[in-house]
Structure formats: structure tokens, C-alpha cells
Write a protein that holds these residues in place. Structure first.
Motif, PDB file in Angstrom:
ATOM      1  N   THR A 341      -3.054  26.223  -4.144  1.00  0.00           N
ATOM      2  CA  THR A 341      -3.522  26.056  -2.774  1.00  0.00           C
ATOM      3  C   THR A 341      -3.657  27.419  -2.106  1.00  0.00           C
ATOM      4  N   LEU A 343      -6.188  29.848   1.117  1.00  0.00           N
ATOM      5  CA  LEU A 343      -7.178  29.859   2.194  1.00  0.00           C
ATOM      6  C   LEU A 343      -8.591  29.897   1.642  1.00  0.00           C
ATOM      7  N   LEU A 344      -8.775  30.567   0.498  1.00  0.00           N
ATOM      8  CA  LEU A 344     -10.117  30.746  -0.055  1.00  0.00           C
ATOM      9  C   LEU A 344     -10.381  29.826  -1.234  1.00  0.00           C
ATOM     10  N   ASN A 345      -9.604  28.778  -1.368  1.00  0.00           N
ATOM     11  CA  ASN A 345      -9.800  27.815  -2.456  1.00  0.00           C
ATOM     12  C   ASN A 345     -10.322  26.507  -1.864  1.00  0.00           C
ATOM     13  N   PRO A 346     -11.639  26.249  -1.927  1.00  0.00           N
ATOM     14  CA  PRO A 346     -12.190  25.035  -1.303  1.00  0.00           C
ATOM     15  C   PRO A 346     -11.774  23.754  -1.996  1.00  0.00           C
ATOM     16  N   LEU A 349      -7.509  23.496  -0.314  1.00  0.00           N
ATOM     17  CA  LEU A 349      -7.360  24.286   0.913  1.00  0.00           C
ATOM     18  C   LEU A 349      -6.222  23.737   1.755  1.00  0.00           C
ATOM     19  N   ASN A 350      -5.281  24.596   2.091  1.00  0.00           N
ATOM     20  CA  ASN A 350      -4.191  24.203   2.991  1.00  0.00           C
ATOM     21  C   ASN A 350      -4.666  24.371   4.425  1.00  0.00           C
ATOM     22  N   TYR A 353      -3.366  27.009   7.244  1.00  0.00           N
ATOM     23  CA  TYR A 353      -3.638  28.437   7.293  1.00  0.00           C
ATOM     24  C   TYR A 353      -4.339  28.827   8.590  1.00  0.00           C
ATOM     25  N   ALA A 374      -3.300  18.890   0.807  1.00  0.00           N
ATOM     26  CA  ALA A 374      -4.314  19.943   0.840  1.00  0.00           C
ATOM     27  C   ALA A 374      -5.673  19.253   0.799  1.00  0.00           C
ATOM     28  N   VAL A 382     -17.374  22.913   3.261  1.00  0.00           N
ATOM     29  CA  VAL A 382     -17.340  24.317   2.839  1.00  0.00           C
ATOM     30  C   VAL A 382     -18.234  25.151   3.745  1.00  0.00           C
ATOM     31  N   PHE A 385     -16.542  25.421   7.093  1.00  0.00           N
ATOM     32  CA  PHE A 385     -15.415  26.352   7.037  1.00  0.00           C
ATOM     33  C   PHE A 385     -15.901  27.792   7.026  1.00  0.00           C
ATOM     34  N   GLU A 436      -5.497  37.196   1.993  1.00  0.00           N
ATOM     35  CA  GLU A 436      -6.898  36.821   2.154  1.00  0.00           C
ATOM     36  C   GLU A 436      -7.610  37.699   3.181  1.00  0.00           C
TER      37      GLU A 436
END
Length: 493
Positions: A341, A343-346, A349-350, A353, A374, A382, A385, A436
Motif C-alpha cells: 500500500t 500513495l503512488l500505488n493505484p 492506495l491508502n 495519505y 485500501a 486514477v 487522483f 513520495e
């Protein structure tokens, strides 16, 4: 090791671009630098992910290099201008450059000595008591004592200058280091270019360029969007129709970026500031685009116009982002929190953050979102975001970013420089807590803190604009700062 090499390379590249082309193109130096650095950033990212044992594929080296060089050349030419110190008038200087190409251009005095009396008469003692006139090769600096409201003084003296000298000069009103504002007269190089035929040709060229870049960006973002939707490149080769799975992401992202830039464009038109249409930057990797931009082709008249044009983009882009992000979140999948998990994992995403992302996620998903949840983002989510990230990055109160323009308009040039330096330091500290933000912190280090002044850079904003500027800064903090634990308990996430 790769990071420090990238940092040194980036610093050297920025200095080279700044020294070599900054004075002959209107295209921002940071944008030219970012385009040139793209291949190095991609290869560094590959090294950080896969290590030095696995070599990157040849296409990852060749295509970014070719595209970045082509894009650099396009951006350079789109903002190309003749340097001020190379503009000469053979009749005024008595030289013939064609016959003597090695001759140094002679300084051109903006006004004749006999015109000084007329210039002084343009400054009534009850409005601005002039004390000293300094003559520079391409400017006349008039220093004195302001005796009335800045707006009234600028308008009165501007009218007097135009009545005496026509459109020969642009009148600039700036804050002095000693707290005393001063006037600067610079030759109006744009006055001779007000040709209707040339203007129509320029507008047509802009429209064709803008449309071409938009279509190219639609292609590249659709390609990336298909990958976000789970379509492998090999599948597209066998069934090309699968590429259309990338359209939701592509249309969402282009809508957000386009509305952001159109906010700038129409507000500039409202204030009678010439500007180009929005230009998108297509790339067949990363996000499918490096964003979009417009170029101002005439001076900004005052700090109110600077504020309005600067804040219109982030506000318009944010308003376009909200419905797309809420719909995308509502159609996203809730997954368990894991070690992957981020911030930059679509795909994991948690939402905690970001304060704003957490609030929007709770609104869209309700009780489905828990403390152990998540998000596997829908392609439209995406795009939404990324719209939040674009809004936050543009609102950073540094130099030539929209946020830098906003604090310049609110507090003046000198205070804006201090705020920009503090913001750089704050983000750098934050990057040690949240890795990040490290790339953002590095980018801000290369953005110049000094912003180009408006013609009337002294008259302050009204209270409504000041409040709106503070709300924009609050929006930046809502996007950037993580959700506090107390609020997380209230939201039960």
C-alpha cells in the motif's frame, strides 16, 4: 548512488539550460529542463526498481531520448524570441550589421536628452514627486516619492506617458528595496507587431498546433489508460479494440488538464492579456502526458489580474476533478491494506495519505471503507487522483507555479520569495517522512523563486481576493497533509 547521480545531472542540466536559452525563449526553464531530464529519470527509476543487474530494454532508452529531444525543440521554438541586447536599429546607431557582422550592438537610449523635460512633466508633484531619473540602454528608471494611492498614481502617469510618447513605452510600477515604489519605462517592442494579418496567421498556427498536440495526447493517454485498466501491450497487438479500455482514463485526465488551462486562458482573455491556446505535452509512457500549459504573449497589467489568472486554473481544474474522482472512487474496489500500500500505488492506495482524499473516499464508499481498507482505483479515479496531485503541485507557493503567482499577488514580490523558500524547505522536510514527495521537493529546488512582475506591481489586492487566496492555500494543505488519527477515528477509517 543512482539518486545522487540524478541530482547532480539535474543540477548541471538546469544550469546549462538557464544560461544558454532562458534569454531567448519564453518557455519556462523548468519545463525545458524537465523534458531533457525525462530519459535520465526513467532510467534511474528502472535502476531503483530492478537494480543494476537487469539492463533496461533498448526501447526504454531510445524512444524517451528521441521524444524528449523533439519535444524540447518544439517547446523552445514555440517560445522563441530575439534577445533584447541583440535588437539594433541600423539607422539609429549608424551601423550596418550585414556589412560588419562582428560589430558589437550599440546601446540605444530609450529617449532623447531633449525629451527629458516632457518626461518629467508626466509626473505631477501631487501624484508622484520625481527625484531622480536613471538612463539604462533599454530602460528609464524614475525614482521619487509616492503622494497618492498606488492605483491612482499608476493610471494618471500611464495616461500622461501615453499622451506624451504614444505607444513607445510600457510603464512598469514596482516595489523598491527601500520600500519606495518606482517607475520603469521600457520600449514597447510589441507595438510594432500589431498587424492584423500576422495576428490571424499566428492564431491559426496556434489552433493547429494545439489541436495536433491534443490528438497526440489522446492517443498516448489512451495507451497508458489501457495498461491501467489491466490490458497488456501484447493483447493489444492481437486485438486492437482493447486499447479503447483506456479511454475513460484518457478522457478524464485530458478533461481535468484542459479545464485547468482553459481557466487560465479565459481569465487572461477577460483581463485583455494575450495568451496561447492550451498546449498538451504527449508522451507514450509514464502518465501518457506531462500536462498542459499556456503562454502569456502580453504583459499582465496588475496584481489583481495576476491573481485572477493564476487562481482560475487550479479552481477550474479542481471543480472538474471532484465529480470525476467521486464517481471513480464509488466504482473502485476496496482491498485489504498490505505492505504494498502506498500513495503512488493505484492498485492499493491508502486514502489516509491525504485529508481530502480520505474525506472523498468516505463520501463515495461509506461503510465499505474501514480502518483496514485500501483502494484499487478505477481508471477514472486514477485520473481524478492525478487531478488532485496536479492541483496541489500548481498551488505550491513557489516562483512561477500558480501558487507562486498567487502569493506574489497577495503579498508582493519580496514576501513571495521568502514564502517560496520556506515552502521548499517544508516540502524537503516532509519528503524525509513521506518519500513520495521527494521528487516534488527536488523539482521545487530548480524552479526560480523570482516571479515576473505585473506592470502595476504595487497596488494591493482587495479583501475578497485575499480570502480566496487563503482558501487556495488551505486546499493545498488538505491535499498534501495526511489524515490525522483523531479525524480518522471519527470517520472510522
Amino acid at each position: 548512488m543512482a539518486f545522487w547521480f540524478l541530482l547532480l545531472l539535474g543540477l548541471a542540466t538546469y544550469l546549462i539550460v538557464q544560461r544558454s536559452v532562458a534569454h531567448i525563449t519564453r518557455t519556462p526553464v523548468w519545463l525545458l529542463w524537465l523534458v531533457l531530464m525525462t530519459p535520465a529519470i526513467i532510467l534511474t527509476g528502472w535502476t531503483l526498481i530492478y537494480g543494476t543487474q537487469q539492463s533496461p530494454p533498448p526501447e526504454l532508452i531510445i524512444w524517451p531520448l528521441l521524444i524528449s529531444l523533439l519535444l524540447y525543440w518544439i517547446l523552445f521554438l514555440s517560445g522563441h524570441r530575439v534577445p533584447e541586447n541583440t535588437r539594433t536599429d541600423p539607422q539609429a546607431t549608424g551601423t550596418q550589421p550585414a556589412n560588419n557582422p562582428t560589430a558589437e550592438p550599440l546601446p540605444v537610449r530609450p529617449i532623447e536628452p531633449t525629451e527629458e523635460t516632457n518626461l518629467r512633466n508626466c509626473f505631477p508633484w501631487s501624484v508622484y514627486y520625481i527625484q531622480n531619473i536613471e538612463y539604462r540602454p533599454q530602460a528609464v528608471i524614475c525614482r521619487g516619492q509616492l503622494r497618492t494611492a498606488p492605483q491612482q498614481a499608476y493610471q494618471q502617469i500611464k495616461t500622461n506617458i501615453e499622451g506624451q510618447f504614444g505607444d513607445r513605452f510600457l510603464l512598469i510600477f514596482q516595489e523598491g528595496i527601500d520600500g519606495k515604489p518606482f517607475f520603469v519605462l521600457v520600449p514597447n517592442t510589441q507595438a510594432a507587431r500589431q498587424n492584423t494579418k500576422n495576428r490571424n496567421l499566428e492564431n491559426f498556427t496556434q489552433a493547429v498546433t494545439a489541436l495536433g498536440l491534443l490528438l497526440m495526447t489522446l492517443v498516448t493517454t489512451t495507451l497508458i489508460g489501457s495498461q491501467i485498466a489491466g490490458v497488456e501491450p501484447t493483447q493489444i497487438k492481437t486485438d486492437f479494440s482493447l486499447i479503447f479500455n483506456g479511454l475513460p482514463y484518457a478522457l478524464g485526465l485530458i478533461t481535468i488538464l484542459g479545464i485547468h488551462e482553459l481557466g487560465h486562458y479565459f481569465t487572461a482573455r477577460f483581463h485583455k492579456i494575450r495568451s496561447t491556446l492550451p498546449y498538451f505535452i504527449p508522451v507514450p509512457f509514464f502518465l501518457g502526458t506531462f500536462g498542459a500549459f499556456i503562454q502569456m504573449r502580453s504583459p499582465i497589467p496588475n496584481r489583481k489580474a495576476l491573481f485572477d489568472v493564476s487562481i482560475a486554473g487550479p479552481i477550474a481544474g479542481f471543480l472538474a476533478t471532484l465529480p470525476l474522482l467521486l464517481w471513480g472512487l464509488a466504482n473502485s474496489e476496496v482491498v485489504p491494506i498490505s505492505e504494498k500500500t502506498g500513495l503512488l500505488n493505484p492498485n492499493a492506495l491508502n486514502p489516509k495519505y491525504s485529508i481530502l482524499l480520505a474525506l472523498l473516499s468516505k463520501i463515495a464508499l461509506g461503510s465499505e471503507l474501514t480502518t483496514k481498507s485500501a483502494l484499487d482505483l478505477h481508471p477514472v479515479a486514477v485520473a481524478g487522483f492525478l487531478g488532485l496531485i496536479v492541483t496541489a503541485l500548481n498551488l505550491m507557493p513557489v516562483g512561477q507555479l500558480d501558487g507562486g503567482h498567487i502569493v506574489h499577488a497577495m503579498f508582493g514580490q519580496r514576501t513571495a520569495v521568502v514564502i517560496g523558500q520556506i515552502s521548499r524547505l517544508f516540502l524537503l522536510i516532509l519528503s524525509f517522512i513521506r518519500q513520495e514527495f521527494l521528487l516534488w521537493a527536488i523539482l521545487l529546488l530548480f524552479i526560480p523563486l523570482v516571479d515576473e512582475p505585473a506592470l502595476n506591481d504595487v497596488t494591493e489586492l482587495d479583501n475578497k481576493r485575499d480570502v480566496l487566496g487563503l482558501l487556495a492555500i488551505a486546499l493545498l494543505l488538505l491535499i498534501v497533509l495526511p489524515l490525522p488519527e483523531a479525524l480518522a477515528r471519527v470517520l472510522q477509517i
